[in-house]
Motif scaffolding. Structure first.
Motif, PDB file in Angstrom:
ATOM      1  N   HIS A  33     -53.244  48.487-156.109  1.00  0.00           N
ATOM      2  CA  HIS A  33     -52.070  48.547-155.229  1.00  0.00           C
ATOM      3  C   HIS A  33     -52.407  47.809-153.927  1.00  0.00           C
ATOM      4  O   HIS A  33     -53.504  47.914-153.399  1.00  0.00           O
ATOM      5  N   ILE A  34     -51.422  47.059-153.434  1.00  0.00           N
ATOM      6  CA  ILE A  34     -51.664  46.176-152.288  1.00  0.00           C
ATOM      7  C   ILE A  34     -51.610  46.970-150.976  1.00  0.00           C
ATOM      8  O   ILE A  34     -50.602  47.602-150.665  1.00  0.00           O
ATOM      9  N   VAL A  35     -52.697  46.916-150.226  1.00  0.00           N
ATOM     10  CA  VAL A  35     -52.695  47.524-148.887  1.00  0.00           C
ATOM     11  C   VAL A  35     -52.780  46.444-147.813  1.00  0.00           C
ATOM     12  O   VAL A  35     -52.451  46.665-146.653  1.00  0.00           O
ATOM     13  N   LYS A  36     -53.250  45.279-148.212  1.00  0.00           N
ATOM     14  CA  LYS A  36     -53.548  44.238-147.228  1.00  0.00           C
ATOM     15  C   LYS A  36     -52.802  42.960-147.581  1.00  0.00           C
ATOM     16  O   LYS A  36     -52.900  42.465-148.694  1.00  0.00           O
ATOM     17  N   LYS A  37     -52.004  42.485-146.610  1.00  0.00           N
ATOM     18  CA  LYS A  37     -51.255  41.245-146.824  1.00  0.00           C
ATOM     19  C   LYS A  37     -51.748  40.217-145.830  1.00  0.00           C
ATOM     20  O   LYS A  37     -51.833  40.510-144.627  1.00  0.00           O
ATOM     21  N   GLY A  38     -52.020  39.036-146.311  1.00  0.00           N
ATOM     22  CA  GLY A  38     -52.543  37.998-145.415  1.00  0.00           C
ATOM     23  C   GLY A  38     -51.778  36.700-145.510  1.00  0.00           C
ATOM     24  O   GLY A  38     -51.182  36.385-146.541  1.00  0.00           O
ATOM     25  N   LEU A  39     -51.767  35.982-144.392  1.00  0.00           N
ATOM     26  CA  LEU A  39     -51.188  34.640-144.366  1.00  0.00           C
ATOM     27  C   LEU A  39     -52.233  33.738-143.727  1.00  0.00           C
ATOM     28  O   LEU A  39     -52.720  34.031-142.640  1.00  0.00           O
ATOM     29  N   THR A  40     -52.608  32.674-144.416  1.00  0.00           N
ATOM     30  CA  THR A  40     -53.687  31.817-143.942  1.00  0.00           C
ATOM     31  C   THR A  40     -53.208  30.379-143.756  1.00  0.00           C
ATOM     32  O   THR A  40     -52.525  29.840-144.629  1.00  0.00           O
ATOM     33  N   SER A  46     -53.431  40.757-150.945  1.00  0.00           N
ATOM     34  CA  SER A  46     -52.701  39.561-151.354  1.00  0.00           C
ATOM     35  C   SER A  46     -52.717  38.599-150.194  1.00  0.00           C
ATOM     36  O   SER A  46     -52.590  39.001-149.037  1.00  0.00           O
ATOM     37  N   ASN A  47     -52.923  37.346-150.486  1.00  0.00           N
ATOM     38  CA  ASN A  47     -53.063  36.354-149.435  1.00  0.00           C
ATOM     39  C   ASN A  47     -52.313  35.080-149.815  1.00  0.00           C
ATOM     40  O   ASN A  47     -52.551  34.528-150.884  1.00  0.00           O
ATOM     41  N   GLU A  48     -51.357  34.666-148.963  1.00  0.00           N
ATOM     42  CA  GLU A  48     -50.674  33.389-149.178  1.00  0.00           C
ATOM     43  C   GLU A  48     -51.317  32.374-148.237  1.00  0.00           C
ATOM     44  O   GLU A  48     -51.678  32.700-147.111  1.00  0.00           O
ATOM     45  N   ILE A  49     -51.430  31.161-148.717  1.00  0.00           N
ATOM     46  CA  ILE A  49     -52.150  30.143-147.954  1.00  0.00           C
ATOM     47  C   ILE A  49     -51.312  28.872-147.864  1.00  0.00           C
ATOM     48  O   ILE A  49     -50.792  28.400-148.877  1.00  0.00           O
ATOM     49  N   VAL A  50     -51.204  28.340-146.670  1.00  0.00           N
ATOM     50  CA  VAL A  50     -50.436  27.113-146.488  1.00  0.00           C
ATOM     51  C   VAL A  50     -51.323  26.033-145.874  1.00  0.00           C
ATOM     52  O   VAL A  50     -52.232  26.341-145.105  1.00  0.00           O
ATOM     53  N   GLY A  51     -51.091  24.812-146.290  1.00  0.00           N
ATOM     54  CA  GLY A  51     -51.862  23.699-145.714  1.00  0.00           C
ATOM     55  C   GLY A  51     -52.894  23.133-146.668  1.00  0.00           C
ATOM     56  O   GLY A  51     -53.655  22.243-146.315  1.00  0.00           O
ATOM     57  N   CYS A  52     -52.916  23.654-147.897  1.00  0.00           N
ATOM     58  CA  CYS A  52     -53.988  23.294-148.824  1.00  0.00           C
ATOM     59  C   CYS A  52     -53.472  22.432-149.966  1.00  0.00           C
ATOM     60  O   CYS A  52     -54.068  22.370-151.028  1.00  0.00           O
ATOM     61  N   THR A  53     -52.308  21.798-149.770  1.00  0.00           N
ATOM     62  CA  THR A  53     -51.692  21.095-150.896  1.00  0.00           C
ATOM     63  C   THR A  53     -51.611  19.591-150.657  1.00  0.00           C
ATOM     64  O   THR A  53     -50.792  18.915-151.273  1.00  0.00           O
ATOM     65  N   GLN A 113     -64.122  27.846-147.030  1.00  0.00           N
ATOM     66  CA  GLN A 113     -63.849  29.286-146.885  1.00  0.00           C
ATOM     67  C   GLN A 113     -63.367  29.904-148.202  1.00  0.00           C
ATOM     68  O   GLN A 113     -63.609  31.075-148.475  1.00  0.00           O
ATOM     69  N   ILE A 114     -62.670  29.105-149.007  1.00  0.00           N
ATOM     70  CA  ILE A 114     -62.210  29.603-150.302  1.00  0.00           C
ATOM     71  C   ILE A 114     -63.391  29.675-151.277  1.00  0.00           C
ATOM     72  O   ILE A 114     -63.549  30.651-152.011  1.00  0.00           O
ATOM     73  N   ALA A 115     -64.232  28.644-151.239  1.00  0.00           N
ATOM     74  CA  ALA A 115     -65.393  28.608-152.142  1.00  0.00           C
ATOM     75  C   ALA A 115     -66.279  29.839-151.937  1.00  0.00           C
ATOM     76  O   ALA A 115     -66.839  30.390-152.892  1.00  0.00           O
ATOM     77  N   LYS A 116     -66.383  30.302-150.666  1.00  0.00           N
ATOM     78  CA  LYS A 116     -67.206  31.496-150.394  1.00  0.00           C
ATOM     79  C   LYS A 116     -66.641  32.722-151.105  1.00  0.00           C
ATOM     80  O   LYS A 116     -67.380  33.559-151.601  1.00  0.00           O
ATOM     81  N   LEU A 117     -65.301  32.807-151.125  1.00  0.00           N
ATOM     82  CA  LEU A 117     -64.663  33.962-151.780  1.00  0.00           C
ATOM     83  C   LEU A 117     -64.857  33.919-153.302  1.00  0.00           C
ATOM     84  O   LEU A 117     -64.880  34.948-153.963  1.00  0.00           O
ATOM     85  N   LEU A 118     -64.967  32.694-153.835  1.00  0.00           N
ATOM     86  CA  LEU A 118     -65.008  32.543-155.289  1.00  0.00           C
ATOM     87  C   LEU A 118     -66.427  32.502-155.856  1.00  0.00           C
ATOM     88  O   LEU A 118     -66.617  32.530-157.069  1.00  0.00           O
ATOM     89  N   ARG A 119     -67.402  32.445-154.968  1.00  0.00           N
ATOM     90  CA  ARG A 119     -68.789  32.241-155.388  1.00  0.00           C
ATOM     91  C   ARG A 119     -69.201  33.209-156.521  1.00  0.00           C
ATOM     92  O   ARG A 119     -68.993  34.400-156.436  1.00  0.00           O
ATOM     93  N   ASN A 161     -64.284  44.204-153.774  1.00  0.00           N
ATOM     94  CA  ASN A 161     -64.097  45.161-152.681  1.00  0.00           C
ATOM     95  C   ASN A 161     -64.864  44.738-151.435  1.00  0.00           C
ATOM     96  O   ASN A 161     -64.334  44.796-150.319  1.00  0.00           O
ATOM     97  N   ASP A 162     -66.102  44.294-151.620  1.00  0.00           N
ATOM     98  CA  ASP A 162     -66.915  43.890-150.473  1.00  0.00           C
ATOM     99  C   ASP A 162     -66.347  42.642-149.801  1.00  0.00           C
ATOM    100  O   ASP A 162     -66.237  42.581-148.584  1.00  0.00           O
ATOM    101  N   ARG A 163     -65.992  41.653-150.599  1.00  0.00           N
ATOM    102  CA  ARG A 163     -65.530  40.383-150.022  1.00  0.00           C
ATOM    103  C   ARG A 163     -64.179  40.496-149.333  1.00  0.00           C
ATOM    104  O   ARG A 163     -63.906  39.791-148.376  1.00  0.00           O
ATOM    105  N   PHE A 164     -63.320  41.378-149.860  1.00  0.00           N
ATOM    106  CA  PHE A 164     -61.967  41.453-149.312  1.00  0.00           C
ATOM    107  C   PHE A 164     -61.760  42.678-148.421  1.00  0.00           C
ATOM    108  O   PHE A 164     -60.660  42.916-147.940  1.00  0.00           O
ATOM    109  N   GLY A 165     -62.813  43.462-148.210  1.00  0.00           N
ATOM    110  CA  GLY A 165     -62.702  44.627-147.334  1.00  0.00           C
ATOM    111  C   GLY A 165     -61.812  45.712-147.926  1.00  0.00           C
ATOM    112  O   GLY A 165     -60.880  46.197-147.279  1.00  0.00           O
TER     113      GLY A 165
END
Lengths: 94, 432
Positions: free
Chosen positions: B71-78, B212-219, B265-271, B200-204
């Protein structure tokens, strides 16, 4: 991490139908000035060979998204339908 | 082969199964027709399912019954550039207690569950069944034919819930078979395996909390954006790209996604993650203006087939509208059976219900948003602006400081232009 479409069959499952669900009139593709399908298709099903002036379409790894249906400006399809029941892409986890 | 039912639902996705469930519970005989070998086999989406109020009376403790990931507790916009990212997060304990505000789900599991609930209520699920055409009699829709063996299914009501392209609605004459590429986007997604604790560790997060995180500027300037959602032990990572913009860019969706995954920054999350599945689907993004004719003699259109999808860039909704429209179509069909009237006039009640609910109210409210989102500066310049501004704000290098106003104005002038910025702020304000 990298998505390599040459290996798509390693990570996405398909039950390939021998009968293609999409058929092209390649003559129309020859005169097309956009060929949007070649870059927009997320499964790289369409490839244009500049030398032989030929469009090749392979339906095996088609994700059935419909992108080609929407972007084709010349209606080059002699058939565009979803695969027969039970055939085609088979998502397991997505 | 011919079989007769009280109602036929084309497509066992959220809209179709909700319609079938509603009608079956009222005692109607329902055929739920699905082209996959099981419901959900052909379905993909970004990954966040919002609260489905339409089914809450059927499943009062939905979160205990449905197969959900987190269940989503954290919403992000990057806002992201090649080297930098600026992230706005909203995290609240309010979303940590039921009824939860949203979930991540796996569609092959979730859609299968919902269809099975319809079957438990009495619906007949027909898998491996691609609809070939609608059957019309004296101008009214009275059934569908199947591609498999030319079998015919007959019913006084057909509900087209066969997804964004909806050949069923097109063949019944409710919409044009052609689409405007500026109203449609393609979504692609990589499902990435990652241990639950690492996520859990990476996303707090703790336990089954999700982000859930939406990201703009990466296209690379193509209109669209990316997303990262946390599943139980995998990440959904993908991109939604407007087809008209993707086409004119000459870029490919998978190259753009690969570039995104390499962003530091994305590569770190996916490592350490491993690619499990790659998928793609179209998203109807035209909003209110692309809604087809919703009903006619013997037929109604629901879910993505009706273009019920809201994309504001902040929330991406569709399944809640699909479910609600499916329930309404089911209710309209029940009423039609009670009155033994399956005419267009009788089914008009379907549209009334939609108009009185969030489905058409929200689509109407956000009818200007799709056009506002066609502003290329959002995808090419604003992330750059935000990140360069933040870099200036945080840089301490012995140079005398400028006032915050000066710093902001300088960056705006350099990156976007003052006039453009004012026009965009005004346009954005009006559209949202």
């Amino acid at each position: 991490m990298n998505i390599n479409l040459d290996e798509i069959f390693d990570y996405t499952s398909f039950n390939v139908d021998r009968e293609p669900h999409i058929k092209l009139n390649e003559e129309i593709c020859k005169t097309c000035d956009q060929r949007a399908c070649t870059n927009c298709c997320p499964a790289r099903c369409y490839t244009w060979d500049e030398e032989s002036q030929k469009m090749t379409f392979v339906h095996d790894g088609c994700l059935e998204c419909g992108t080609c249906y929407v972007v084709c400006g010349n209606n080059a399809f002699t058939r565009w339908r979803y695969p027969r029941g039970g055939f085609g892409v088979s998502y397991r986890m997505t | 082969m011919k079989r007769t039912f009280d109602a036929i639902v084309v497509g066992a996705g959220p809209a179709g199964s909700s319609a079938a469930l509603t009608m079956a519970r009222a005692g109607l005989s329902v055929a739920l027709v699905e082209r996959g070998s099981f419901p959900g086999e052909k379905n993909m989406f970004g990954g966040v399912l919002h609260r489905m109020t339409a089914l809450e009376d059927v499943f009062p403790d939905f979160w205990n019954q449905a197969p959900l990931e987190r269940h989503i507790v954290k919403k992000g916009l990057t806002f992201i550039t090649e080297e930098s990212s600026f992230n706005v997060n909203f995290d609240t304990e309010h979303n940590d207690t039921p009824p939860y505000n949203g979930y991540t789900v796996s569609r092959p599991k979730f859609d299968r569950w919902l269809a099975e609930e319809a079957v438990k209520a009495g619906a007949t699920l027909l898998t491996h069944s691609t609809v070939d055409d609608v059957i019309k009699k004296e101008g009214r829709v009275v059934g569908v034919s199947l591609l498999r063996d030319g079998a015919e299914l007959l019913a006084p009501i057909v509900i087209a819930a066969d997804g964004v392209l909806s050949f069923t609605a097109a063949k019944a004459g409710l919409k044009r078979p052609q689409f405007d590429p500026s109203e449609v986007a393609v979504g692609i997604k990589a499902l990435v395996e990652m241990p639950h604790d690492v996520i859990n560790d990476r996303f707090g997060l703790v336990c089954e909390q999700g982000a859930s995180n939406e990201i703009v500027g990466c296209t690379s300037g193509v209109r669209g954006g990316s997303f990262i959602y946390t599943n139980y032990d995998s990440l959904s990572l993908g991109m939604v790209l407007h087809l008209s913009s993707l086409n004119s860019s000459g870029k490919t969706p998978y190259d753009l996604l690969n570039e995104f995954m390499k962003q530091p920054q994305i590569a770190k999350l996916l490592r350490g993650g491993r690619l499990l599945e790659y998928s793609a689907h179209l998203v109807p993004e035209g909003g209110y203006n692309m809604i087809p004719q919703l009903f006619d003699d013997g037929i109604m259109v629901a879910g993505d087939a009706a273009g019920f999808c809201i994309v504001t860039g902040i929330n991406l909704e569709g399944i809640n509208q699909a479910t609600q429209s499916g329930v309404f179509a089911g209710k309209a069909a029940i009423q039609a059976h009670e009155q033994r009237d399956f005419s267009k006039a009788s089914l008009a009640v379907y549209k009334k219900m939609l108009e009185n609910s969030f489905v058409l109210k929200d689509l109407k409210l956000y009818r200007k948003t799709p056009k506002m989102l066609h502003n290329d500066r959002i995808y090419s310049q604003y992330s750059d602006l935000v990140c360069s501004m933040m870099e200036d704000v945080y840089r301490i290098d012995g140079a005398p400081k400028e006032t915050m106003t000066k710093l902001v104005l300088r960056n705006v002038k350099e990156k976007v232009g003052l006039k453009n910025m004012l026009a965009d702020v005004y346009g954005g304000w009006r559209a949202l």
